[in-house]
Design an enzyme around this catalytic site. Sequence first.
Site, short mmCIF file in Angstrom:
data_model
loop_
_atom_site.label_atom_id
_atom_site.label_comp_id
_atom_site.label_asym_id
_atom_site.label_seq_id
_atom_site.Cartn_x
_atom_site.Cartn_y
_atom_site.Cartn_z
N HIS A 71 1.72 4.60 -2.81
CA HIS A 71 1.83 6.06 -2.63
C HIS A 71 3.17 6.56 -3.16
CE1 HIS A 71 -1.82 6.94 -0.47
NE2 HIS A 71 -1.54 6.15 0.54
N HIS A 80 0.83 -1.21 0.00
CA HIS A 80 0.00 0.00 0.00
C HIS A 80 0.87 1.26 0.00
CE1 HIS A 80 -3.61 2.40 1.42
NE2 HIS A 80 -2.62 3.19 1.80
N GLU A 81 1.78 1.36 0.95
CA GLU A 81 2.61 2.56 1.05
C GLU A 81 3.52 2.71 -0.16
OE1 GLU A 81 1.70 4.63 3.11
OE2 GLU A 81 0.54 3.34 4.44
N HIS A 110 3.26 6.88 -6.82
CA HIS A 110 2.49 8.06 -7.24
C HIS A 110 3.35 9.31 -7.15
CE1 HIS A 110 -1.64 10.31 -6.89
NE2 HIS A 110 -1.11 10.41 -8.09
#
Length: 728
Positions: free
Chosen positions: A496, A492-493, A499
Amino acid sequence: MKRLAVILLAITMISCNKEAEQLPNPFFESWETPYGVPPFNSIKDYHYKPAFERAMALHNEEIDAIVNCKEEPTFENTIAAMDRSGRMLSDVSNIFGMICAAETNDTLQQLEGQIMPQLAAHSDAIQMNEALFERVKAVYDTRNSCDLEADQIRLTEKIYDDFVRSGALLDSQKKARLMEINEELSALSVRFGSNVLAENNNFVMYQTEKDVAQLPSSVKDAARLKAKEMGKEGEYAFTLHKPSMLPFLTFSPNRAAREEIYRAYINRCNNNNEYDNKAIISDMVRLRTEKANLLGYKSYADYAISKQMAATPKAVYALLDEVWEPALERAKEELADMERMFKNDYTEEGYKFESWDWWYYAERVRQQKYALNEDVIRSYFSLDNTRQGIFNLANRLFGITFRPVTVPVYHNEVSAFEVLDKDESHLGILYFDFHPRAGKGQGAWCGYYREQRYEADGTRTAPVVGIVCNFTRPTDSTPSLLTLDEVTTLFHEFGHALHFLFTNVRYNGLIGVEGDFVELPSQIMENWALTPEMLRSYATHYRTGEVIRDQFISRIQNSALFNQGFNTTELVASALSDLDIHSTVEFKELDVDGFEYNALYDKRGMISQIEPRYHYTYFAHIFSGGYSAGYYFYIWAEVLDKDAFAAFRETGDLFDRRTADALRREILSKGGSKDGMSLYRAFRGKDPDKSAMLKGRGLWKEPVVDSLNIEVNEATISEMLEMKKSKK
């Protein structure tokens, strides 16, 4: 005498400030570090205050130059000039914010309490500058007739909207009150976070060798090292940090000890002591409600959500309510399975299954139903292998590679990697900080020390990004071994981080996206984490090097929906309680505990055996983070991420490079250059289908659809009657 003391104090403070200003300060120099990363080895706590003061002064000079420009307002001399302004302040703020979250101390906490209200006042002074707003409005009013490019129009609209949302249209009296509110909220937010950190660190539960006899060896080793660190050699220490607490709740048969540690966790900052947050919460809700009313919104939720994809609280409630009922029903079914085991253990009258029993009995059910022992499974998920698996996934999808580099770090546990694009050009630097410390907040997050930006000469400055987690530490006998939840957290991290690394926009003001869109890039990465193809690529036993067995992969797949009722209920419960408290239209004296209990348990029928993921008193996301009236973001974005991942499934190849290229091109690189739904449609070619999210959580019920799909109207009814007559 008192006045003289005040004067002397003021002189002393001025003198200290001047001395600090004259001292060598890394923020006042160009950085000769590799890749231009922050010189963490040179930055000291006392450097931040003079750095903030100089940065704010420089920013004010840049704003004054825009206001005093004698030329007619244009995009270049007003909007673009604003976008270029405040870069030093942005750099100092980004570094300071990340360090305060990951490696704070008493000095930094005190400084944070001073600086944050000053930053709020600084921002307000700019956003409420009438002369500046006149120039912005002049460009905004003519934006569609000035031959501006699409991203320039988008930036102009965003800056104008920011001014309006910040009070630019208010009269002078209301502006002054709004500035007071923002300063108060900023100070309260810092106090809230400091209290949570203190409560996290103030609790420790010691156990003896006999107490921990039935715990897995990895859990015992970690607790033994923690006790040794705290001067209690020979004992076992458990704290409120999740890598310590959750394994204890999962594996300890000692019910009284489970209750002790879990009650300490859910009662953080709700103990009527110096760290109690109830009064702070009440004040923040009162001030946020007043702020929303000043700006013309009936509630803070209306104000906050109006700039998100959802647009209105009504739309958010509609989605949450649709998920809540089936999730709660599934949770009740899960509870029934566990209660059967519980009653076998506690046959006497008077015993009731409680919230601190859930993890322990859920693990027993999982072992019984799926033969999936978490402690055994963790052996295949060493932290280093999992990180390398993520690197390999990114390479397979996007062609990027990661190379370890030696750069300044803020703590000796931090590691860093250079990220190289598919043409081997420099894409950015990525830091990892994995383990709990006294100065680190709970949870996991990803942020940046420097955003991507374009310089005046058109060159791109690459971002410097950091992933911060709280994973189980290695011991003297085992590396850091991750649970399945921690594995998906790292994926998940990392999403980020991708992105931030891929964002490529020419204006800083177009980097950010809507809050309920920001979790799409992170959550989509979770979808790969436990697929059979990925597991075989990185899940290897830390001792033997054996690739995870097919039988374990099958068990992981079969148990994918296990405990989803609980997971979804606790998540949605927190999203609802966040939305409820920020939907206050007219503030009345707030009973924090009573409000939450009524909203969840009385009004919505939540079962007592489940606590919301966050109670208000330690709900840092909404009271000291950026998710106020926005904790629903995770569920909203899950509609997007599950539907987006379906695009890969539809190709028949989960690693399809063309689909990955489209994801990067249309979403990951675009920042906020368009609204989130436009970006999504450009990638997917259609609106998202929420059924993928509901199916992913095991909550989907096939709708009853008329297979003939006949539109029922008077003509149709007449035709059906004629058909019936003819058959007779």
